[in-house]
Design a protein around this motif. Structure first.
Motif, mmCIF file in Angstrom:
data_model
loop_
_atom_site.group_PDB
_atom_site.id
_atom_site.type_symbol
_atom_site.label_atom_id
_atom_site.label_comp_id
_atom_site.label_asym_id
_atom_site.label_seq_id
_atom_site.Cartn_x
_atom_site.Cartn_y
_atom_site.Cartn_z
ATOM 1 N N VAL A 141 0.890 -1.014 -0.024
ATOM 2 C CA VAL A 141 -0.011 0.114 -0.154
ATOM 3 C C VAL A 141 1.334 1.365 0.446
ATOM 4 O O VAL A 141 0.724 1.944 -0.620
ATOM 5 N N LYS A 142 1.878 1.491 0.625
ATOM 6 C CA LYS A 142 2.564 2.668 0.616
ATOM 7 C C LYS A 142 4.013 2.711 0.022
ATOM 8 O O LYS A 142 4.372 3.302 -0.770
ATOM 9 N N LEU A 143 4.606 1.331 -0.719
ATOM 10 C CA LEU A 143 6.163 1.287 -1.176
ATOM 11 C C LEU A 143 5.541 0.959 -2.695
ATOM 12 O O LEU A 143 6.106 1.930 -3.756
ATOM 13 N N ASP A 144 4.535 0.377 -3.171
ATOM 14 C CA ASP A 144 4.001 -0.011 -3.979
ATOM 15 C C ASP A 144 2.710 0.904 -4.332
ATOM 16 O O ASP A 144 2.450 0.318 -5.886
ATOM 17 N N GLY A 145 2.639 1.925 -3.988
ATOM 18 C CA GLY A 145 1.380 2.636 -4.584
ATOM 19 C C GLY A 145 -0.341 1.497 -4.516
ATOM 20 O O GLY A 145 -0.934 1.737 -5.300
ATOM 21 N N LEU A 146 -0.098 0.617 -4.706
ATOM 22 C CA LEU A 146 -1.685 -0.476 -4.789
ATOM 23 C C LEU A 146 -2.612 0.161 -3.811
ATOM 24 O O LEU A 146 -2.103 0.269 -2.642
ATOM 25 N N SER A 147 -3.979 0.147 -4.355
ATOM 26 C CA SER A 147 -5.312 0.216 -3.266
ATOM 27 C C SER A 147 -5.299 -0.515 -2.071
ATOM 28 O O SER A 147 -4.391 -1.523 -2.247
ATOM 29 N N VAL A 148 -5.865 0.194 -1.273
ATOM 30 C CA VAL A 148 -6.399 -0.967 -0.369
ATOM 31 C C VAL A 148 -6.953 -1.650 -0.942
ATOM 32 O O VAL A 148 -6.727 -3.584 -0.204
ATOM 33 N N SER A 149 -8.115 -2.163 -1.399
ATOM 34 C CA SER A 149 -8.972 -3.286 -2.077
ATOM 35 C C SER A 149 -7.673 -4.193 -2.965
ATOM 36 O O SER A 149 -8.170 -5.227 -3.041
ATOM 37 N N MET A 157 -6.691 -11.166 1.675
ATOM 38 C CA MET A 157 -7.225 -10.344 3.104
ATOM 39 C C MET A 157 -8.079 -9.872 3.319
ATOM 40 O O MET A 157 -8.414 -9.394 1.653
ATOM 41 N N SER A 158 -8.604 -9.310 4.239
ATOM 42 C CA SER A 158 -10.193 -8.550 4.336
ATOM 43 C C SER A 158 -9.427 -7.250 3.828
ATOM 44 O O SER A 158 -8.382 -6.604 4.671
ATOM 45 N N GLU A 159 -9.954 -6.396 3.089
ATOM 46 C CA GLU A 159 -9.751 -4.882 3.699
ATOM 47 C C GLU A 159 -9.494 -4.374 4.587
ATOM 48 O O GLU A 159 -8.253 -3.508 4.807
ATOM 49 N N SER A 160 -10.600 -4.634 5.576
ATOM 50 C CA SER A 160 -9.418 -3.574 6.792
ATOM 51 C C SER A 160 -9.185 -4.823 7.595
ATOM 52 O O SER A 160 -8.365 -3.580 8.198
ATOM 53 N N SER A 161 -8.744 -5.414 7.289
ATOM 54 C CA SER A 161 -7.224 -6.803 7.642
ATOM 55 C C SER A 161 -6.090 -5.515 7.491
ATOM 56 O O SER A 161 -5.146 -5.086 7.564
ATOM 57 N N VAL A 162 -6.354 -5.092 5.197
ATOM 58 C CA VAL A 162 -5.006 -4.995 5.387
ATOM 59 C C VAL A 162 -4.985 -3.093 5.757
ATOM 60 O O VAL A 162 -3.524 -2.784 6.388
#
Lengths: 183, 212
Positions: A141-149, A157-162
């Motif tokens: 999420v923070k380095l590769d820039g993928l969205s949470v979903s 993983m679930s989104e909330s878990s991410v």
């Protein structure tokens, strides 16, 4: 300096605006660099050490931004964090507080400083110290820039878990940066 | 690491921030009041003469006095939990009720014959009061410290002290439901004194517990 010129960026970043958040942190980093170099150079400390503090303060500002009250001006809040981290740093690196005139401001001035100085903090190595789930989530999420979903789908993983893993991971990194620098 | 790399990382997929920071602390303090009251009622029970007029009067007096400290202390703690908030608190204001009660106690003693002083000060319950208030304060104190740690206090001694003060007041509020020590000097010494003790303990523990 117009005291509150950075406040609009802060308000946007609180709403989750990436560009505003980057701009805010980039501008604050120049203020913080001038502040910490000014203070530390008087006791013969290095620019690297100042950069460590800049990064620790930026991390603190990021992680604690929920404590900023939008009704208040921004810079006193920033300055209080910068000063707190300086005092904490000096206390834990055994410098006598009386060596540095902490209160005779020098309000945080913005210095034109195209600095290429790196801190002594090795983010890659700190990432290694994170539990696997947090490391995966922070990297995606923070380095590769993928969205949470996207991250949730990719790693099952679930989104909330991410979200929770990213938050905990950053919190752990902030704590490690605090311990790591110049210790 | 270059600072720009850190900024890139922090500025990617920024989470929006809600306005829950102050609310958590307020709820924790309210929860602490419930805990302190329940612990007192469950372990020691309400004072047996709760409904008699003089005891009800003294109960109201104790509760009123504690609220007089608790309300501003809670507001100040909300400020102390935020960076730079220490500039917007007045410890003198928090000390005023204590000074006022101490003054009333001295006035009350001055019109009391000396032979009755010990009865007014050292009621049967003084030892229980001295022990109960700090002990009952422990759980609310831990909860309040937990809530303050989630924020960002920059004056850890004061933030710790006011956390201790709030916890002490919550505990004293609960204990007042049980306590039958009804005299101004008793309240001044055993309530005021123990709450001050909680405040000092908080000031000592603050820098260790609240560092971030």
């Amino acid at each position: 300096m117009d005291k509150d010129q950075l406040k609009p960026f802060m308000l946007k970043s609180l709403r989750g605006d990436d560009a505003a958040h980057r701009e805010l942190l980039a501008r604050l980093s120049r203020h913080l660099r001038a502040y910490y170099r000014g203070k530390l150079s008087r006791i013969g400390r290095s620019a690297t050490e100042a950069e460590d503090l800049v990064q620790e303060a930026l991390m603190a500002i990021h992680m604690r931004r929920h404590t900023y009250d939008p009704a208040e001006p921004l810079m006193p809040w920033i300055y209080a964090i910068a000063r707190y981290k300086l005092i904490d740093h000096l206390r834990h690196t055994r410098a006598s507080m009386t060596d540095v005139p902490i209160d005779d401001v020098d309000p945080i001035g913005e210095e034109d400083d195209a600095s290429g100085v790196e801190s002594s903090i090795d983010l890659g190595r700190l990432m290694e110290g994170l539990p696997e789930k947090m490391r995966t989530a922070v990297k995606a999420v923070k380095l590769d820039g993928l969205s949470v979903s996207e991250t949730a789908a990719k790693f099952g993983m679930s989104e909330s878990s991410v979200k929770v893993s990213v938050h905990r991971g950053l919190k752990a990194l902030a704590a490690m940066i605090g311990r790591e620098k110049t210790s | 690491m270059k600072t720009d790399d850190l900024i890139d990382m922090l500025g990617t997929n920024v989470e929006p921030v809600g306005k829950t920071a102050g609310r958590t602390l307020t709820l924790t303090i309210a929860g602490g009041a419930l805990i302190a009251g329940s612990v007192v009622l469950a372990t020691m029970g309400a004072r047996p003469d709760l409904l008699a007029s003089t005891s009800a009067l003294f109960l109201c007096l104790k509760i009123g006095l504690m609220l007089l400290v608790l309300v501003p202390a809670s507001i100040f703690l909300g400020r102390l939990a935020r960076p730079g908030g220490e500039k917007r608190v007045s410890l003198v204001l928090l000390a005023l009720p204590f000074v006022a009660v101490a003054g009333l106690a001295i006035a009350a003693l001055s019109i009391t014959p000396k032979s009755h002083w010990s009865a007014a000060i050292v009621d049967d319950e003084w030892l229980e009061c001295l022990i109960s208030i700090p002990v009952i304060a422990i759980v609310p104190f831990a909860a309040i410290i937990w809530a303050v740690r989630r924020m960002a206090p920059t004056d850890l001694v004061r933030a710790g002290a006011v956390s201790g003060l709030v916890a002490g007041c919550l505990s004293a509020l609960g204990y007042a439901l049980h306590c039958t020590g009804d005299s101004i000097p008793f309240i001044a010494i055993w309530y005021g004194g123990t709450v001050v003790l909680c405040t000092l303990a908080g000031a000592l523990l603050g820098p260790r517990l609240l560092r971030w």
